[in-house]
Design a protein around this motif. Structure first.
Motif, PDB file in Angstrom:
ATOM      1  N   THR A 171      -1.306  -4.341   6.720  1.00 15.78           N
ATOM      2  CA  THR A 171      -2.403  -3.955   7.583  1.00 15.78           C
ATOM      3  C   THR A 171      -2.619  -2.402   7.102  1.00 15.78           C
ATOM      4  O   THR A 171      -1.539  -1.697   6.674  1.00 15.78           O
ATOM      5  CB  THR A 171      -2.332  -4.167   8.835  1.00 15.78           C
ATOM      6  N   THR A 224     -10.672 -12.828   6.449  1.00 10.31           N
ATOM      7  CA  THR A 224      -9.797 -13.268   5.626  1.00 10.31           C
ATOM      8  C   THR A 224      -9.380 -14.750   5.775  1.00 10.31           C
ATOM      9  O   THR A 224      -9.179 -15.424   4.619  1.00 10.31           O
ATOM     10  CB  THR A 224      -8.107 -12.560   6.228  1.00 10.31           C
ATOM     11  N   ALA A 236     -11.665  -8.326  10.272  1.00 11.31           N
ATOM     12  CA  ALA A 236     -10.753  -8.461   9.343  1.00 11.31           C
ATOM     13  C   ALA A 236      -9.931  -9.739   9.149  1.00 11.31           C
ATOM     14  O   ALA A 236     -10.086 -10.382   8.007  1.00 11.31           O
ATOM     15  CB  ALA A 236      -9.690  -7.480   9.271  1.00 11.31           C
ATOM     16  N   TYR A 237      -9.221 -10.269  10.277  1.00  5.98           N
ATOM     17  CA  TYR A 237      -8.475 -11.510  10.214  1.00  5.98           C
ATOM     18  C   TYR A 237      -9.631 -12.695  10.124  1.00  5.98           C
ATOM     19  O   TYR A 237      -9.307 -13.681   9.460  1.00  5.98           O
ATOM     20  CB  TYR A 237      -7.900 -11.592  11.623  1.00  5.98           C
ATOM     21  N   HIS A 283       1.045  -7.899  10.431  1.00  5.01           N
ATOM     22  CA  HIS A 283       0.208  -8.727   9.798  1.00  5.01           C
ATOM     23  C   HIS A 283       0.120 -10.053  10.967  1.00  5.01           C
ATOM     24  O   HIS A 283       1.136 -10.870  10.915  1.00  5.01           O
ATOM     25  CB  HIS A 283       0.368  -9.002   8.380  1.00  5.01           C
ATOM     26  N   THR A 285      -3.950  -9.860   2.059  1.00  4.21           N
ATOM     27  CA  THR A 285      -3.027 -10.839   2.632  1.00  4.21           C
ATOM     28  C   THR A 285      -3.036 -11.977   1.274  1.00  4.21           C
ATOM     29  O   THR A 285      -3.799 -11.975   0.320  1.00  4.21           O
ATOM     30  CB  THR A 285      -3.937 -11.768   3.457  1.00  4.21           C
ATOM     31  N   GLN A 311     -10.638  -5.178  14.222  1.00  3.83           N
ATOM     32  CA  GLN A 311      -9.220  -5.776  13.776  1.00  3.83           C
ATOM     33  C   GLN A 311      -9.609  -7.406  13.595  1.00  3.83           C
ATOM     34  O   GLN A 311      -9.207  -7.922  12.495  1.00  3.83           O
ATOM     35  CB  GLN A 311      -8.209  -5.712  14.591  1.00  3.83           C
ATOM     36  N   GLY A 342       1.427  -9.917   3.556  1.00  2.91           N
ATOM     37  CA  GLY A 342       0.472  -9.091   4.030  1.00  2.91           C
ATOM     38  C   GLY A 342       0.936  -7.632   4.480  1.00  2.91           C
ATOM     39  O   GLY A 342       1.649  -7.628   4.611  1.00  2.91           O
ATOM     40  N   LEU A 352      -7.153  -4.893   5.315  1.00  5.48           N
ATOM     41  CA  LEU A 352      -6.215  -5.870   5.296  1.00  5.48           C
ATOM     42  C   LEU A 352      -5.963  -6.520   3.880  1.00  5.48           C
ATOM     43  O   LEU A 352      -6.810  -6.749   2.951  1.00  5.48           O
ATOM     44  CB  LEU A 352      -6.534  -7.095   6.158  1.00  5.48           C
TER      45      LEU A 352
END
Length: 384
Positions: A227, A265, A261-262, A211, A239, A258, A225, A237
Motif C-alpha cells: 500500500t 483492484t 483503490a481496493y 494490505h 497487488t 482507500q 501486496g 496499491l
C-alpha cells in the motif's frame, strides 16, 4: 390425418432448431469501469497487458517505491549483513518500525520492516547501508531500474516514497518493477507475509501487512501486496494474485479514497480471472520455440483466443513478443490456448449435433411408418 402429420413434422423441426448447440462466438466481455486515475492489469508470466488506463501518465507512487528498494537490496546486498541504524534513519517522518539510533539489525530484517510495515526508517537504513547516502542510493536505484528492469519513465529521489516533486513513475513502470521482483523467491516471501513477530530494541510487537485483501478482506488467490499514501499521490496499491496457474498483477494510482483503490483492484482481478486462462506447451511435445526453454513455456491468453502458429521470422499473435513458436508438423495449423482445447469443444459440439439429428431422423421415420400403417389400415377397412 395429413394435417396431424404435418404438425408433428413442424414440431420436430422446431425442436431440432432450438436443440442445436450454439457455436457462434460470444463477444469479448466489457472491462470494468475503474475510478483510480491510473491503473494497469497484467498477466505476470508473459507481461501481457489485460487492462490499462493512463498507464503511461507520470504519477507519484508513495510507498510503492519500496518494491523497487526491496528488490534492489535483495539482488545487490547481503541479507545476513548487519546494518547500523543512523540518527537520520531514526528521525525520518511517516510510518516506521521504530528503529533506535545505533541499533544493529540484519538487512533482511530491515526489508521485512520495509515491506510488511512500510517502515520509512528501514528504507533510510537500507539506502545508507547500500550506497552511503539516500542521494547516492537514488542514483544507484534509478540506474538499476533502467538497465536491469527496463523502466522508461521512472525517477526516484528516495528509497521510501515520501513526497518529492522529482520522485515520479508510471503505472506501466511500477507493474514492470513488480513483475520483475516477483521472479525473486525472497521478494515473494516478504511481499506475501501477512504477519511477523518483531523484536527490536525500541519496539516489540507483531507486524501486520497493511494490505487489506491479504487480511481484513481476504481475496481468493492473493499472493502479495503493498500500500501507499501521501497527500500528493492519493492512495496507491500494488497487488498480486494467482489462481490455476494464472498470475495477475494490478497497480492502482491516485485513488481519492482507500476504498476506491481496493474496489478497483478487486474488479480488475475478477475481470482477469473470469476472462483469461493460462496455457502451456511442454518442450518436446507439439511445439518448439526459437530460444531455450527449461521445462515449460507459459503465457496468458483470453478465453477462446486463437494462436496463429506461423513462420520463425514472424511474431506469434496473442502472447509476449519475446516468444516465437512454430509447429513441428504444419506451419499453418491453428491451436486454441484456452484450458479446454478448441478441438475438444468442436468435437463435443459436433457429436451432440449428430446425436440430436440421428434421434430426430429416427423419430421422423417412426412417425412416417406409423402414418403409413394407419393409412393402410384405413384403406383396408374402406375396401372391406
Amino acid at each position: 390425418m395429413k394435417k396431424q402429420f404435418s404438425l408433428i413434422i413442424t414440431m420436430i423441426f422446431f425442436i431440432f432448431l432450438i436443440s442445436i448447440p450454439k457455436t457462434i462466438a460470444q463477444p469479448d466481455p466489457l472491462p470494468p469501469e475503474v475510478n483510480s486515475e491510473a491503473v494497469i492489469l497484467i498477466e505476470s508470466n508473459s507481461g501481457k497487458v489485460l487492462y490499462t488506463k493512463n498507464a503511461g501518465k507520470e504519477m507519484y507512487p508513495a510507498s510503492l517505491t519500496k518494491i523497487a528498494t526491496a528488490i534492489y537490496a535483495i539482488e545487490k546486498g547481503n541479507l545476513d549483513e548487519m546494518v547500523t541504524v543512523t540518527k537520520e534513519a531514526r528521525s525520518i517522518e511517516g510510518t516506521r518500525v521504530y528503529l533506535d539510533e545505533g541499533e544493529k539489525v540484519t538487512l533482511k530484517k530491515l526489508l521485512q520492516g520495509l515491506l510488511i510495515n512500510s517502515g520509512n526508517d528501514a528504507g533510510v537504513a537500507i539506502a545508507q547501508h547500500m550506497s552511503g547516502s539516500e542521494e547516492q542510493f537514488a542514483a544507484d536505484l534509478n540506474e538499476y531500474l533502467t538497465s536491469e528492469v527496463g523502466v522508461e519513465n521512472t525517477t526516484f529521489a528516495n528509497p521510501h516514497g515520501l513526497f518529492d516533486p522529482k520522485h515520479v513513475t508510471t503505472a506501466k513502470d511500477l507493474v514492470k518493477i513488480t513483475q520483475y521482483a516477483m521472479k525473486n523467491e525472497v521478494f515473494r516471501e516478504l511481499f506475501g507475509t501477512k504477519s511477523l513477530k518483531w523484536d527490536g530494541e525500541a519496539w516489540d510487537t507483531t507486524l501486520y501487512t497493511h494490505h487489506k485483501l491479504m487480511r481484513e478482506d481476504p481475496y481468493e488467490g492473493i499472493t502479495g501486496g503493498k500500500t501507499g499514501y501521501v497527500d500528493e499521490s492519493g492512495f496507491t496499491l500494488a497487488t498480486s494474485a494467482k489462481r490455476n496457474n494464472l498470475s495477475l498483477i494490478v497497480i492502482t494510482l491516485n485513488s481519492e479514497r482507500q476504498s476506491i483503490a481496493y474496489e478497483d483492484t478487486k474488479k480488475l482481478l475478477d475481470y482477469g480471472f473470469d476472462n483469461f486462462k493460462i496455457s502451456s506447451f511442454s518442450k518436446g511435445e507439439e511445439f518448439y520455440v526459437t530460444h531455450p526453454v527449461q521445462d515449460q513455456l507459459m503465457y496468458g491468453v483470453s478465453n477462446g483466443e486463437m494462436l496463429n502458429v506461423i513462420n520463425d521470422a514472424e511474431k506469434v499473435q496473442g502472447i509476449s513478443p519475446l516468444i516465437e513458436m512454430k509447429n513441428k508438423k504444419d506451419d499453418k495449423q491453428y491451436k486454441s490456448l484456452t484450458s479446454n482445447s478448441k478441438e475438444e469443444e468442436d468435437d463435443s459440439s459436433l457429436m451432440a449435433s449428430l446425436s440430436i439429428i440421428i434421434v430426430l431422423l429416427l423419430l421422423m421415420v417412426f412417425c412416417f411408418i406409423l402414418y403409413k400403417t394407419k393409412l393402410s389400415k384405413e384403406n383396408f377397412f374402406k375396401r372391406s
